[in-house]
Design an enzyme around this catalytic site. Sequence first.
Site, short mmCIF file in Angstrom:
data_model
loop_
_atom_site.label_atom_id
_atom_site.label_comp_id
_atom_site.label_asym_id
_atom_site.label_seq_id
_atom_site.Cartn_x
_atom_site.Cartn_y
_atom_site.Cartn_z
CB SER A 20 -44.18 -17.28 72.49
OG SER A 20 -43.38 -16.87 73.60
CB SER A 37 -48.37 -17.21 64.47
OG SER A 37 -48.83 -17.87 65.66
CE1 TYR A 54 -53.80 -15.77 70.96
CE2 TYR A 54 -53.28 -16.21 68.65
CZ TYR A 54 -52.87 -15.97 69.95
OH TYR A 54 -51.53 -15.96 70.25
CG PHE A 73 -49.91 -4.99 66.42
CD1 PHE A 73 -50.26 -5.77 67.52
CD2 PHE A 73 -50.88 -4.75 65.46
CE1 PHE A 73 -51.53 -6.28 67.66
CE2 PHE A 73 -52.17 -5.25 65.59
CZ PHE A 73 -52.49 -6.02 66.70
#
Length: 418
Positions: free
Chosen positions: A92, A127, A132, A418
Amino acid sequence: MAKDSVSEADRLELRALRQDEWDIWYDTLIRAFGGVAEAAEERELWNSLTEFDRSIGVWDADACVGTAGAFSFRLTVPGGAAVNAAGVTMVSVAATHRRRGVLTSMMRRQLDDVREWGWPLAVLTASEPAIYGRFGYGIGSHQVSAEIDTSRVRLSVPPGTDDVRLRYAAPADVLDACEAVYARRVSRRPGMIARLPGWERLGLLDPENDREGASPIQCVLAERDCEVVGYARFRVKPEWDGNGPSGVVLLRDVQALDPAAEAALWRFLFGIDLTSTVKAWSRPLDEAWQYQVSDIRRCVVRVKDALHVRLVDVGAALEARTYQAPVDVVFEVEDDFCPWNTGRWRLSGDAKGASCGRTTDPADLALSVRELGAAYLGGVSLAALGAAGRVRELRQGALAEASVGFASTVAPWLPHGF
């Protein structure tokens, strides 16, 4: 190792997480995901699972403004081997500190660390999938969700289903038996995670404020000859309308060692009294029930991305898995974020094993490390990526050869987050 300074001008400091900083660090993460506090039992579980030496934070004076962690995983790859992988998690950036390079700095430090540990892979769930790719992660597995109208849909089950005995059990009392079933399943499907001690508690996590009117977690075991061969964990949410009962079965997990046991558990879930819907999340793309139902349209099947895969060491990663058909191909790999992977690699492999090393031979295929990550677990076709313009064929026939070799006979699957 990356420098510990994100930006001296901004006075931001990147450093490993200390145990006494965890609450501040974790609160920063929660705020970034909306600020809704988790139940105490959930918070305690993630605290116990946090690996402090593999977790980092970015600090602006006393304020934590960035978080990232990694779990030590063993990830199953095609061929059944369990490979060391960093399970990237709890990422985050505070909304007050966007566009200052905080995320890039954490990704840089983290991948440098993973390389230093000697691990060939990093994996994550995103999310937002768009984030990414620029760091070399490709979508390597997908998952199915379904909302099945069990008042209209029937199952056609395989022989032997009636020989399976089902019984209710308290989830905590049969945890070891369920974990033994899961452990036997891990090597059979790419993308599964071998659970280390402590992770078994994730399946029992059951905060009351998350139930939204549903029951606590229930568990049913499948047995044959006094051996546990499968289990299902679920909640039941009672509902009634003008026509009578319309309850919902909220499936948490199903694991079974053979088709008959799996079918017996799904048939049970379809037939729970006073219910007319089964809602399932995070299931494999090729799970058998989809081919046993009488009407797939009434199952409202949706597909989304699951595990994002990053090859940290191209040679070691490609050597760690097997290939269902012989493959001998030279990749021209582009990797701007981890330049040690950039260049030509010759992969030679089959169902027994593989070798992969540097070469000066002419390239057969050109692609980025992101595409290698997407194809790595065998669920995404290199040919499909080629059709999308993301893989260039430099030797005729090389793309088809590599696509067949990389494919997996079962779809990769991440059974839990996870």
